[in-house]
Scaffold this motif. Structure first.
Motif, PDB file in Angstrom:
ATOM      1  N   ALA A 238      47.270  58.899  36.105  1.00 54.85           N
ATOM      2  CA  ALA A 238      46.815  58.945  37.494  1.00 54.85           C
ATOM      3  C   ALA A 238      45.981  57.716  37.834  1.00 54.85           C
ATOM      4  O   ALA A 238      46.169  57.088  38.880  1.00 54.85           O
ATOM      5  N   ALA A 239      45.071  57.350  36.947  1.00 49.45           N
ATOM      6  CA  ALA A 239      44.204  56.204  37.211  1.00 49.45           C
ATOM      7  C   ALA A 239      45.020  54.922  37.341  1.00 49.45           C
ATOM      8  O   ALA A 239      44.799  54.114  38.248  1.00 49.45           O
ATOM      9  N   GLU A 240      45.985  54.734  36.438  1.00 42.74           N
ATOM     10  CA  GLU A 240      46.828  53.537  36.497  1.00 42.74           C
ATOM     11  C   GLU A 240      47.666  53.525  37.766  1.00 42.74           C
ATOM     12  O   GLU A 240      47.816  52.505  38.431  1.00 42.74           O
ATOM     13  N   TRP A 241      48.210  54.680  38.097  1.00 48.24           N
ATOM     14  CA  TRP A 241      49.100  54.792  39.266  1.00 48.24           C
ATOM     15  C   TRP A 241      48.308  54.552  40.547  1.00 48.24           C
ATOM     16  O   TRP A 241      48.756  53.859  41.451  1.00 48.24           O
ATOM     17  N   LEU A 242      47.098  55.092  40.607  1.00 52.06           N
ATOM     18  CA  LEU A 242      46.257  54.891  41.801  1.00 52.06           C
ATOM     19  C   LEU A 242      45.834  53.430  41.932  1.00 52.06           C
ATOM     20  O   LEU A 242      45.700  52.910  43.048  1.00 52.06           O
ATOM     21  N   LYS A 243      45.649  52.774  40.795  1.00 57.59           N
ATOM     22  CA  LYS A 243      45.320  51.348  40.816  1.00 57.59           C
ATOM     23  C   LYS A 243      46.460  50.584  41.499  1.00 57.59           C
ATOM     24  O   LYS A 243      46.219  49.730  42.368  1.00 57.59           O
TER      25      LYS A 243
END
Ligand code: ACO
Ligand code: V55
Length: 283
Positions: A238-243
């Motif tokens: 999620a963190a990577e995708w939101l980045k």
């Protein structure tokens, strides 16, 4: 907040009515004598309407509602089910069109969407209800997952919609009993954002639509899509995708809202992000 070009044709007109009002597209399921049961003709027309409005500048916000005393009495039990018995190919075609507008298109729709539940809301109606971003019901509205009452399971992704909108116990209770619940109860369970007396329903919906119209359309779309896709991801993904989504937004924010808003807050001290939307028309 565009009115667009009034000469362009208005989509719908048969089983679906579309009215434009200051950037709000009121989309009304329109078979009141059949309680807006969704028959194949309506599903075909809704697919065309939803397709047409997605990139129509007369539509900043799409509101889905129903004519008369019904939001939608579910799928049309005569035309969608009984009349396709023995014709699996016909049923498959009807089903594909229904699913296309009821969740595939609406789920990640380019424009913000509000379901305005004015009355009866049964079975198949939960799919577009859930696919819409937000929902406001009349206190008097009556909801039900009635499939069990007539011997089928909630398919057409109704079960998925319930799993998304309700907690485990509530969902299983209504799936297994077919009991109805009111707009007020829907609010208490989180199935809708708000429930108000029917007489105030349109005004409340209009106010919510106007609030959404103030936001940057691109950031609004990115924010909702981000939320809808995140529940299948773990924290790291999620963190990577939101980045990535954030970076995409930086190039897609043609109005430069972010930087102008930061200047207005940090330098000019004339705007407080915590207390309201940045006025995109200001300089
Ligand atoms: N499919 C086909 N026709 C329907 C549907 C439907 N889902 N819902 C209502 N109608 C028709 C009725 O057959 C009737 O038609 P007619 O006038 O030609 O005889 C007309 O709409 C009016 O219906 P009434 O039952 O007379 O309306 P009333 O106001 O008394 O009741 C109610 C409204 C409660 C919504 C009732 O019509 C009803 O129970 N409808 C079915 C709701 C439902 O269970 N839907 C299916 C869920 S499952 C799924 O969607 C897969
Ligand atoms: C429903 C069932 C369907 C469908 C759409 O439960 C809605 C309602 C069995 O197929 O395609």
């Amino acid at each position: 907040m565009t009115t667009g070009d009034n000469d362009r044709p208005i989509p719908g007109g048969q089983t679906v009515m579309v009215e434009f009002e200051d950037g709000i597209a009121w989309v009304t399921l329109n078979r009141p004598e059949k309680r807006n049961a969704m028959n194949p003709a309506m599903n075909q027309e809704m697919l065309e309407v939803v397709d047409a409005l997605e990139f129509d500048d007369r539509c900043d916000v799409l509101v889905l509602t129903g004519a008369g005393d019904s939001f939608a009495a579910g799928m049309d039990l005569r035309e969608y089910f009984r009349e396709t018995d023995g014709s699996p190919e016909k049923f498959a075609r009807f089903r594909r069109v229904a699913e296309e507008w009821q969740w595939r298109k609406l789920r990640d729709y380019a424009k913000p969407t509000i379901a305005m539940v004015n009355g009866w809301c049964f079975g198949g109606a939960f799919t577009p209800l859930c696919a819409c971003d937000l929902a406001i019901a009349a206190d008097e509205a009556v909801f039900g997952v009635s499939e069990i009452n007539w011997g089928i399971i909630p398919a057409g992704n109704v079960t998925k919609a319930l799993a998304t909108l309700m907690g485990h116990r509530d969902a299983l209770y209504y799936i297994m009993t077919g009991d109805t619940f009111t707009g007020k109860e829907a609010r208490a369970m989180g199935v809708v954002n708000k429930s108000v007396p029917l007489a105030q329903l349109k005004e409340e919906t209009r106010a919510l639509a106007k609030k959404l119209q103030e936001k940057g359309p691109h950031v609004l779309h990115t924010a909702k899509v981000a939320f809808k896709h995140i529940d299948t991801m773990d924290w790291d993904t999620a963190a990577e995708w939101l980045k990535g989504k954030s970076a995409e937004l930086r190039t897609g924010d043609k109005e430069g809202i972010r930087n102008r808003a930061l200047t207005a807050f940090l330098d000019k001290k004339e705007f407080r992000p915590g207390l309201g939307t940045f006025d995109r028309d200001s300089d």
